[in-house]
Write a protein that holds these residues in place. Structure first.
Motif, mmCIF file in Angstrom:
data_model
loop_
_atom_site.group_PDB
_atom_site.id
_atom_site.type_symbol
_atom_site.label_atom_id
_atom_site.label_comp_id
_atom_site.label_asym_id
_atom_site.label_seq_id
_atom_site.Cartn_x
_atom_site.Cartn_y
_atom_site.Cartn_z
ATOM 1 N N ALA A 1 3.751 3.251 1.661
ATOM 2 C CA ALA A 1 4.336 2.442 3.063
ATOM 3 C C ALA A 1 5.079 1.367 2.164
ATOM 4 O O ALA A 1 4.795 0.718 1.129
ATOM 5 N N PHE A 2 6.190 0.928 2.846
ATOM 6 C CA PHE A 2 7.205 -0.087 2.380
ATOM 7 C C PHE A 2 7.416 -0.171 0.844
ATOM 8 O O PHE A 2 7.183 -0.809 -0.102
ATOM 9 N N VAL B 1 1.622 -4.032 10.950
ATOM 10 C CA VAL B 1 0.437 -3.583 10.416
ATOM 11 C C VAL B 1 -0.765 -4.520 10.419
ATOM 12 O O VAL B 1 -0.438 -5.589 10.419
ATOM 13 N N LYS B 2 -1.932 -3.692 10.536
ATOM 14 C CA LYS B 2 -3.109 -4.776 10.429
ATOM 15 C C LYS B 2 -3.969 -4.744 9.144
ATOM 16 O O LYS B 2 -5.036 -5.243 8.978
ATOM 17 N N ILE B 3 -3.395 -4.031 8.289
ATOM 18 C CA ILE B 3 -3.897 -3.782 6.948
ATOM 19 C C ILE B 3 -2.779 -4.107 5.780
ATOM 20 O O ILE B 3 -1.869 -3.240 6.018
ATOM 21 N N ILE B 4 -2.947 -4.879 4.977
ATOM 22 C CA ILE B 4 -1.793 -4.868 3.635
ATOM 23 C C ILE B 4 -2.608 -4.510 2.415
ATOM 24 O O ILE B 4 -3.925 -4.402 2.486
ATOM 25 N N ALA C 1 -5.786 -1.281 -3.386
ATOM 26 C CA ALA C 1 -6.509 -1.975 -2.752
ATOM 27 C C ALA C 1 -5.974 -2.550 -1.452
ATOM 28 O O ALA C 1 -4.908 -2.520 -1.194
ATOM 29 N N VAL C 2 -6.920 -2.817 -0.268
ATOM 30 C CA VAL C 2 -6.393 -3.580 0.838
ATOM 31 C C VAL C 2 -6.920 -4.610 1.417
ATOM 32 O O VAL C 2 -7.975 -4.853 0.799
ATOM 33 N N TYR D 1 5.236 -7.133 7.890
ATOM 34 C CA TYR D 1 5.045 -7.874 9.264
ATOM 35 C C TYR D 1 6.055 -7.586 10.393
ATOM 36 O O TYR D 1 5.564 -7.414 11.500
ATOM 37 N N ASN E 1 -7.685 -6.768 5.231
ATOM 38 C CA ASN E 1 -7.260 -6.804 6.922
ATOM 39 C C ASN E 1 -6.468 -7.784 6.963
ATOM 40 O O ASN E 1 -6.680 -9.231 6.569
ATOM 41 N N PHE F 1 0.991 -1.108 0.057
ATOM 42 C CA PHE F 1 -0.068 0.171 -0.121
ATOM 43 C C PHE F 1 0.978 1.198 0.059
ATOM 44 O O PHE F 1 1.225 1.782 0.990
ATOM 45 N N LEU F 2 1.477 1.704 -1.122
ATOM 46 C CA LEU F 2 2.300 2.769 -1.355
ATOM 47 C C LEU F 2 1.661 3.958 -0.746
ATOM 48 O O LEU F 2 0.545 4.171 -0.724
#
Lengths: 274, 274, 274, 274
Positions: free
Chosen positions: A189-190, A204-207, A227-228, A200, A230, A186-187
């Motif tokens: 981020a990461f 996070v609780k959502i990728i 898109a994400v 990991y 949970n 999810f840009l």
């Protein structure tokens, strides 16, 4: 016959009236139109229907809007694409099935890979597969071989469907706004390598996954769609990777749908999507 | 009477059997239990029912599990909290209404703010409001005044419900794993100031909010829960801010529900949530 | 070697202790276990590791739990499935690609259809395709031909991947809790034919898809998983159908993953999923 | 000063040109406009800016569009609303907090209830509360008392924020398209009483809430917006009810935002929302 008209210019009063005035005078029917004003700029897209002199319409619009405006008019048609892959099959497989079922508004002209891992799958569908390995080649040499291979085809877009190598700015420059990538996070981020492992570690609780145009800076091009999903503490990074595949292929397909229908403007490294 | 038992120890074979064996011998009923093994550690939470000698049970478990295990047992009860705010009312308001309607598993003992902006709202609900302004005070002096104010209350958790100042490591150290913050971005994206403006500049298609425990590094504490919202190019950053408020208050309330029910373990800067 | 143990019995005090006691005595390691108590019933699933006498373990558990308990123990293994389709390729294609990439915890033994439309696609993957047309056949005769065809294979589950015919209760009875269907609506809304058209007529703002076990009543079997998609007034029912395909294939694959890993209990026409 | 112009008429070629032509001649700036064509009808909404003769503009548009077209033009302003409640505070509380914080584009003129349960909460905010109990009253008599009470106020909309009584067709007829209800299910699933209990019985994996305009048929009016929440077998119907409250209040607030900004057209019992 349907046409897509795209206009991008400095905003000013009465633009919609002026544009629709021109179109109306050519007896063209507007099936659908969208406009957006942001950061002082005016974005307009219309689906036109009818028989008319395309050059005359463009000329009339240009006369009215001035030299600095972007005016694009073309027939609605399937796009031609080349797909780049490495070893993972989920995004490629999704595109092959859509293509086979006539649900992709594009023709897959060829698949290029740095491995031969997916040749068997691609060949089932009668599509050329070029395995261009990197062994003993510098980045420049490898990219030159790809460029040589691309010479064989006419195409509109290059689709990086989990192509795990970074393209050089020199390569990207040949295809400005014509390369679409799926990034498995999810840009912003990461950014970079193994985003699921990074996710990991951060807990996070959502990728998520992000489809974007490729520019010179890794993972920093204009975002098309995201898109994400949970997740919970029960997910190892391998579980995330596994679960993320569904998101990746869906996001890439959704983004390509928007690209192929000419629904996207790019401005200031952001997308305007109608 | 219901009790919450939480155990955290090195994983080994047969732990569930051994723990349930001890509990069974005390004639305690397990209403619900969850366990998780990750990174070589064993996490266990159970809701117990019955009359029993709490110290005896803890002693028996400790004898079996060893000194290095974490063993927590306490009655299920409402938690006591102090809420920190600055000027925005949406998270605070949501908590006040839930508190008023008896839907928050906590007592709001007081509200502390660096402004008096929300005093009128809080006073409607008969809850003490402490306006501790920062003018002419160093960070250390200001935090000392807050610490002095906190002396007036007994509490379990501090809830930062859009408190727009950064707490110093010295302050945070007083309340390890007892401060919960709502950050108005989908962490780790957009750490720091004005995340909505950052999100606008990057052109993301999804925004989010993150509730987390506060540790020494800004916005880097263990994440409790996150939620997201689809946006489009039509959103200015002010639109995002407005739309984000719903996400923020929902995420904070969800996280607090988990905290108040003792459902969370913290390990390696990550949360395990049952 | 890993084993899945599933237990379903009337709830009583100390069951987890008693079960883990038995397992512990056989020196079996529990890698993961889940339990749930609802409507007075106790549901338990564990992943076991080790070498042990399976019959002895089952016998010991049955002695302890009584005759009326369900006790299932079997090795973790890939399931065998037969896929039913009509003309649409999206769900089938997704399963074929997963199967090809070794991401499906199942072997596709054959595909059965009431048309030959998808034979070409299936044959690319070297999987038997049986086109059993309905022309000039009564429902009973047609289903008998399917039953005859199924005789050729051993299989665990029948997967209806957009099979657009209703199976008779007589047929379903042969395969209780072994038929999984994907229904293209958010059940229980829009039972029956053309749910997208029904959704359009009603003007809903969210559409969905539902994977469920098939029982005697159309679209009323136990729900496994559901997913949804936001839509707007701009969607015709054909647009919904098109957009719904992504949801359908994702929901079906997700449901099958749960089925193939033996994570599901069925009780009172509802699913308990660990 | 900003104005909202809404037009609804039979679709024909060149409408956008013709409308923008009229507006341009009055030297009015269109800040934003949206249009949609569906089922042969044309829907248009624009935000206008400038000083102009409103009656003249309407007259010019009507002359061009004909008598059967709907043409609405009015200043952008806060709407006046009356809220109906029974005993639950979550939707009401959310609206009170938004109202207090100036985030609701409406003035809450009064709250009407069939109980006095929420009087204390409402009075904190200085808003009139009318407890109109149903005891010893027929439905007609009760509704007459409400109508009498409504006579005291001028208002644009009635908002049913968990008002648990069914309004008679006779009552509804007074306020066509002016009553907004929040229904605690994902319509059209689970019409009627206790939808969470129905959802539990059916074993769904997603629950939802629906905001809609009220018409003569219970829960069948035009849907404005919907939202959903994933659940599992662990949810009792009371858990669903509890979890559903967040969805309900968010959906109602979102729907009211759209209503208050005049973004909604109603046609064929469906909404077109710009």
């Amino acid at each position: 016959m349907n046409y897509i008209l795209k206009i991008f210019t400095q905003d000013e009063k009465g633009l919609i009236y002026k544009i629709s005035d021109v179109i109306f005078k050519y007896h063209i029917n507007i099936i659908k139109n969208d406009e957006f004003v942001g950061e002082g700029m005016f974005f307009f897209r219309a689906v036109l229907e009818g028989k008319f002199n395309q050059n005359a319409l463009i000329h009339a619009l240009r006369t009215m809007l001035g030299e600095h405006s972007l005016i694009e008019l073309h027939e609605k048609r399937k796009k031609d694409i080349i797909i780049f892959v490495t070893k993972e099959s989920h995004c490629l497989g999704d595109l092959l099935i859509r293509h086979y079922s006539n649900e992709l508004e594009a023709n897959i002209k060829a698949v290029i890979s740095n491995y031969d891992a997916l040749e068997n799958l691609v060949s089932k569908f009668g599509i050329p597969y070029h395995s261009i390995e990197t062994q003993n080649l510098s980045r420049i040499e490898h990219e030159q071989r790809i460029l040589d291979c691309l010479e064989l085809y006419s195409f509109d877009y290059l689709v990086l469907a989990k192509y795990m190598r970074i393209l050089s700015p020199a390569f990207v420059k040949h295809f400005t706004n014509r390369i679409i990538n799926i990034h498995h996070s999810f840009l912003p981020a990461f950014i970079g390598a193994n985003p699921y492992k990074q996710a990991y570690e951060r807990g996070v609780k959502i990728i998520g996954a992000t489809a974007h145009f490729v520019n010179n800076n890794l993972d920093e091009g204009p975002i098309i769609t995201q898109a994400v999903l949970n997740i919970s503490h029960e997910y190892t990074w391998q579980d995330m990777q596994q679960a993320g595949r569904n998101i990746e292929k869906n996001v890439l397909s959704k983004a390509l749908e928007l690209v192929f229908e000419d629904k996207i403007f790019i401005y200031n490294n952001k997308t305007i999507i109608f």
